[in-house]
Design a protein around this motif. Structure first.
Motif, short mmCIF file in Angstrom:
data_model
loop_
_atom_site.label_atom_id
_atom_site.label_comp_id
_atom_site.label_asym_id
_atom_site.label_seq_id
_atom_site.Cartn_x
_atom_site.Cartn_y
_atom_site.Cartn_z
N THR A 56 45.65 31.29 40.35
CA THR A 56 46.48 31.04 41.68
C THR A 56 47.04 32.49 41.72
OG1 THR A 56 46.90 28.64 41.55
CG2 THR A 56 48.29 30.00 43.03
N GLN A 138 49.03 41.54 34.34
CA GLN A 138 50.27 40.61 34.22
C GLN A 138 51.33 41.34 33.34
OE1 GLN A 138 50.57 37.35 35.13
NE2 GLN A 138 53.06 37.80 34.44
N PRO A 264 51.10 29.71 35.22
CA PRO A 264 51.91 28.59 35.65
C PRO A 264 52.84 28.03 34.74
CG PRO A 264 49.70 28.04 35.27
CD PRO A 264 49.98 29.42 34.81
#
Ligand code: CP
Length: 312
Positions: A56, A138, A264
């Protein structure tokens, strides 16, 4: 300038390159708060997000980063592409390059897949997560968030807690944070700590309490539920009790501790809702910063200019 046409990991880039990406992202972040989030910087450039695994945050933020900078962006969902007919990664890469694209963002379950693609095509390649290897963007957005909140990275005590063994986020964070001068401790169930991890210059802690003691930053990793059946830890409930970050466990950290999580999130497993919603957590800010960091990377790889140039 970045030294390579690609961003494949943080192990092989320099501290100066990380600093350039972070300072460029600072200039890019301002664009996100404008009424009209659109600059012409990458007009005429095209990029493809090629994701062989679900996502996502990473995929959406790369797509938005490209659109905010006026690049033409295309998403390829491998489940509806010729990959299901057996096309190899090499052939898929060469096919999309034949359409004139300038950059590919790839996520793949195999470690090294982005490196292989980068050798096959002349377009730039960004690693958006490869197997258990690296997730460099990230870690860059994590470092950006840490620097924004703490004013520095050098000398900070950073605890990384969870499944270190399977975590590409942990590996990229370790490479990047060490280069930037942070001290790192890791903690998790013993089967999820790689035996040679201390060779990377990190301290292995035998309890969360030890890992959290005096920490400036706690990076909580997602527990990968699919590992539960493989005997790495007995149950999610037990994991939550021993390793889950809650208010009580935070008491040993510095008073102004920063809690981050790549998402997530498994609420109530690796971290409680109370900590997520507290002022010490910056999980949503990480997501915003992810767009700025990815804009910076697209800019540096596709335009190769000095920081902030062309961002008007
Ligand atoms: N942190 C991260 O990579 O999230 P996504 O899987 O949603 O991209």
């Amino acid at each position: 300038m970045l030294s390579s046409k690609d961003l494949l990991g943080l192990k092989d880039i320099s501290k100066e390159e990380i600093e350039l990406i972070l300072s460029t992202a600072e200039a890019m972040k301002e664009i996100l708060f404008r009424d009209i989030k659109k600059v012409p910087t990458l007009r005429g450039k095209s990029m493809v997000c090629l994701f062989y695994e679900p996502s996502t945050r990473t995929r959406t933020s790369f797509e938005l980063a490209g659109k905010y900078m006026s690049a033409d962006t295309v998403n390829i969902s491998t489940s509806t592409s010729s990959v299901v007919k057996g096309e190899t990664l090499r052939d898929t890469g060469r096919t999309i390059e034949a359409m004139g694209i300038d950059l590919v963002v790839i996520r793949h379950s195999c470690s090294g897949a982005p490196h292989m693609l980068a050798e096959e095509i002349s377009a730039s390649v960004i690693n958006a997560g490869d197997g258990m290897h690296e997730h460099p963007t990230q870690a860059l957005l994590d470092m950006f968030t840490i620097k924004e909140k703490k004013g520095r990275i050098e000398g900070l005590e950073v605890a990384i807690i969870g499944d270190i063994l399977h975590s590409r986020v942990a590996r990229s964070n370790i490479w990047g944070l060490k280069k930037m001068g942070a001290n790192i401790r890791v903690c998790g169930p013993m089967p999820l700590i790689p035996p040679n991890i201390s060779d990377l210059g990190v301290r292995v802690c035998s309890s969360v309490e030890e890992a959290v003691e005096g920490a400036d930053v706690i990076n909580v990793l997602r527990i990968q539920r699919e590992r539960q059946d493989k005997g790495f830890f007995p149950s999610l409930r037990e994991y939550a009790k021993i390793y889950g970050i809650d208010r009580e466990k935070l008491k040993g950290a510095k008073e102004d501790v920063l809690v981050i999580h790549p998402g997530p999130v498994n609420r109530g497993v690796e971290i409680t809702s109370e900590v997520i919603e507290s002022s010490c957590a910056a999980i949503e800010e990480q997501v915003t910063n992810g767009v700025a960091v990815r804009m910076a990377l697209l800019y540096l790889l596709l335009q190769g200019g000095a920081k902030g140039e062309g961002a008007n």
